[in-house]
Design a protein around this motif. Structure first.
Motif, short mmCIF file in Angstrom:
data_model
loop_
_atom_site.label_atom_id
_atom_site.label_comp_id
_atom_site.label_asym_id
_atom_site.label_seq_id
_atom_site.Cartn_x
_atom_site.Cartn_y
_atom_site.Cartn_z
N LEU A 212 0.82 -1.21 0.00
CA LEU A 212 0.00 0.00 0.00
C LEU A 212 0.86 1.26 0.00
CD1 LEU A 212 -2.77 -1.06 2.54
CD2 LEU A 212 -3.02 -0.79 0.07
N ALA A 213 1.98 1.22 0.73
CA ALA A 213 2.85 2.40 0.83
C ALA A 213 3.49 2.74 -0.51
CB ALA A 213 3.92 2.17 1.88
N THR A 214 3.64 1.75 -1.37
CA THR A 214 4.26 1.99 -2.68
C THR A 214 3.46 2.99 -3.51
OG1 THR A 214 5.24 -0.21 -2.71
CG2 THR A 214 5.02 0.90 -4.83
N GLY A 215 2.14 2.96 -3.35
CA GLY A 215 1.28 3.84 -4.14
C GLY A 215 0.97 3.21 -5.49
N GLY A 216 0.13 3.85 -6.27
CA GLY A 216 -0.25 3.31 -7.57
C GLY A 216 0.92 3.28 -8.55
N ARG A 217 0.97 2.23 -9.36
CA ARG A 217 2.02 2.09 -10.37
C ARG A 217 1.46 1.40 -11.61
NH1 ARG A 217 4.10 4.86 -7.09
NH2 ARG A 217 6.24 4.79 -6.23
N ARG A 218 2.02 1.73 -12.76
CA ARG A 218 1.76 1.04 -14.01
C ARG A 218 2.93 1.34 -14.94
NH1 ARG A 218 -3.31 2.02 -16.72
NH2 ARG A 218 -2.25 1.50 -18.68
N TYR A 219 2.99 0.66 -16.07
CA TYR A 219 4.03 0.94 -17.08
C TYR A 219 3.42 1.74 -18.22
CZ TYR A 219 7.37 -2.28 -14.96
OH TYR A 219 8.25 -2.90 -14.11
N GLU A 220 4.13 2.81 -18.58
CA GLU A 220 3.78 3.62 -19.75
C GLU A 220 5.06 3.93 -20.49
OE1 GLU A 220 1.03 4.16 -21.00
OE2 GLU A 220 -0.45 3.83 -19.40
N GLY A 221 5.06 3.70 -21.79
CA GLY A 221 6.26 3.95 -22.58
C GLY A 221 7.44 3.10 -22.12
N GLY A 222 7.14 1.93 -21.54
CA GLY A 222 8.19 1.03 -21.09
C GLY A 222 8.77 1.38 -19.73
N ARG A 223 8.26 2.42 -19.07
CA ARG A 223 8.78 2.84 -17.78
C ARG A 223 7.68 2.75 -16.73
NH1 ARG A 223 13.44 5.88 -17.87
NH2 ARG A 223 12.76 6.99 -15.99
N MET A 224 8.06 2.37 -15.52
CA MET A 224 7.09 2.36 -14.44
C MET A 224 6.81 3.78 -13.98
SD MET A 224 7.14 0.36 -10.73
CE MET A 224 7.03 -1.28 -11.45
N VAL A 225 5.54 4.14 -13.93
CA VAL A 225 5.16 5.50 -13.56
C VAL A 225 4.16 5.45 -12.40
CG1 VAL A 225 5.55 6.37 -15.89
CG2 VAL A 225 3.27 5.55 -15.25
N LYS A 226 4.05 6.58 -11.70
CA LYS A 226 3.11 6.67 -10.60
C LYS A 226 1.70 6.92 -11.12
CE LYS A 226 6.45 8.54 -7.26
NZ LYS A 226 6.76 9.67 -6.35
N HIS B 60 5.10 -7.21 -17.37
CA HIS B 60 5.94 -6.35 -18.22
C HIS B 60 7.16 -7.10 -18.73
CE1 HIS B 60 8.14 -2.90 -19.70
NE2 HIS B 60 9.13 -3.16 -18.86
N ARG B 61 7.81 -7.84 -17.85
CA ARG B 61 9.04 -8.54 -18.22
C ARG B 61 8.78 -9.67 -19.20
NH1 ARG B 61 13.62 -7.83 -14.76
NH2 ARG B 61 14.23 -10.02 -15.08
N VAL B 62 7.69 -10.43 -19.00
CA VAL B 62 7.46 -11.58 -19.86
C VAL B 62 6.90 -11.18 -21.22
CG1 VAL B 62 5.07 -12.15 -19.20
CG2 VAL B 62 6.67 -13.98 -19.77
N SER B 63 6.23 -10.02 -21.30
CA SER B 63 5.62 -9.59 -22.57
C SER B 63 6.46 -8.59 -23.34
CB SER B 63 4.25 -8.98 -22.30
OG SER B 63 4.37 -7.73 -21.61
N GLY B 64 7.21 -7.75 -22.62
CA GLY B 64 7.94 -6.65 -23.26
C GLY B 64 7.05 -5.50 -23.65
N ALA B 65 5.75 -5.56 -23.30
CA ALA B 65 4.80 -4.50 -23.68
C ALA B 65 5.17 -3.19 -23.01
CB ALA B 65 3.38 -4.90 -23.29
N PRO B 66 5.07 -2.07 -23.73
CA PRO B 66 5.40 -0.77 -23.13
C PRO B 66 4.33 -0.28 -22.16
CG PRO B 66 4.66 -0.48 -25.39
CD PRO B 66 4.79 -1.96 -25.18
N SER B 67 3.10 -0.76 -22.33
CA SER B 67 1.99 -0.33 -21.47
C SER B 67 1.44 -1.54 -20.73
CB SER B 67 0.90 0.33 -22.31
OG SER B 67 -0.22 0.68 -21.50
N VAL B 68 1.51 -1.52 -19.40
CA VAL B 68 1.06 -2.66 -18.60
C VAL B 68 0.37 -2.14 -17.35
CG1 VAL B 68 1.72 -4.77 -17.39
CG2 VAL B 68 3.04 -4.03 -19.39
N SER B 69 -0.75 -2.77 -16.99
CA SER B 69 -1.42 -2.46 -15.74
C SER B 69 -1.79 -3.77 -15.04
CB SER B 69 -2.67 -1.60 -15.97
OG SER B 69 -3.61 -2.28 -16.78
#
Length: 360
Positions: free
Chosen positions: A182-196, A228-237
């Protein structure tokens, strides 16, 4: 050097006992490791292990790591929790040549273990993180759907656990895992980078293959990193069915996340949660489900489901299968997720079924 042994750290806990039972059922006698000799002997007796079987009494990460370095087991299964802190010293103690696995499910723990990839490769050791549901339960679907396909543009995974509650206190290990996630906060991948992102901001209504309906909420998790690692997709949620989908809860999550990042609040929350005593209760749904929706740049969409029973039973099966395969010399060196180390069929060996269908 005792390279045939499989050690289970935290062997008297719920996950440790379940993993040990599966390894014993497969015909291998594991070494039970924990801080209380009496409880270890009781657990061994409950498992039908010979009274003269080896146990290792060790309390705390550093003591366990020292024993691993000294006695050199073939495989170490870490079920003691707090993986962001415990994984790296224990994994390092396994090298060279020994193998390591845990059931971590938070991005911090994943990235810290992945930082050992080159070191593990050079040492001939396989370090597997996320060996349980829902990492193995969602990553396996993505790996299957992406097999022999180009890199997708977007992946979403949903971990929909159904778990029977065992009577007893929550415990510090599980409490720390919940609080830190919970402390990590929201995360997803956009453009291949993890973003808040806003914690709890993503919610998806789902109709399960058996017809039941539920909602799944976006949370930071190991499932996100593994997909993200297994697919290589730039956008992952990634989403979880364990987080209440009500608007009131989702509205409060960002504030709660910020508070838990304060060290004193974190310690207080873990202490209070660890003492919560749960009453035994059956799992809320007949099945645990992993789910993935994958989109390719040409507009192709594929959807897959993985069905298992109790999520905790599936976790213990994944951990046991991973350990047995690593002990048999399977897997490839490096710091990896379960499907990357041993293939997506690991989930089938752990008792799950795949269901996949193309979507227009």
């Amino acid at each position: 050097m005792t390279r045939s042994e499989i050690w289970i750290l935290g062997a008297t806990g719920r996950v440790g006992r379940a993993v040990a039972a599966r390894i014993v059922a497969a015909g291998t006698v594991p070494v039970l490791v924990g801080r209380d000799a009496g409880r270890l002997r009781t657990t061994a007796a409950d498992l039908g292990i010979d009274a003269d079987a080896k146990i290792v009494v060790a309390s705390g990460t550093n003591t366990m790591a020292a024993e691993i370095t000294r006695q050199r087991p073939a495989v170490v299964i870490n079920t003691i929790g707090d993986y962001a802190e415990s994984a790296v010293p224990l994994a390092r103690a396994c090298m060279p040549g020994g193998h390591y696995l845990d059931q971590a499910n938070d991005p911090t723990a994943f990235h810290r273990l992945f930082a050992l990839h080159d070191e593990a490769t050079a040492a001939g050791s396989t370090l597997v993180t996320g060996a349980g549901f829902g990492v193995a339960g969602t990553e396996a679907i993505v790996a299957r759907l992406c097999e022999n396909r180009p890199v997708p543009s977007h992946v979403r995974v949903d971990a929909l656990a159904s778990v029977a509650v065992e009577e007893g206190v929550l415990g510090a290990a599980l409490a720390a895992s919940i609080v830190d996630s919970l402390a990590t906060g929201g995360r997803r991948y956009e453009g291949g980078r993890m973003v808040k992102t806003r914690l709890g901001g993503e919610v998806h209504p789902l109709t399960l293959p058996d017809g039941e309906r539920m909602s799944s909420v976006g949370v930071p998790s190991g499932e996100l990193v593994a997909a993200h690692r297994v697919s290589g997709a730039p956008s992952v949620s990634a989403t979880s069915g364990l987080v209440p989908a009500s608007r009131a809860v989702r509205t409060a999550l960002p504030l709660l996340s910020a508070m838990l990042r304060v060290r004193a609040v974190r310690s207080f929350a873990i202490g209070r949660m660890s003492r919560i005593k749960a009453k035994a209760a059956p799992r809320p749904r007949p099945h645990t489900w992993g789910h993935a929706v994958i989109t390719w740049p040409d507009g192709t969409v594929r959807e897959g489901w993985l069905r298992a029973g109790d999520a905790m039973d599936f976790t213990s099966a994944v951990a046991a299968q991973t350990a047995l395969r690593l002990a048999a010399g399977k897997g490839r060196p490096g710091a990896l997720t379960p499907a990357a180390a041993l293939g997506p069929d690991l989930a089938v060996a752990a008792g799950a079924d795949f269901m996949a269908a193309a979507r227009p």
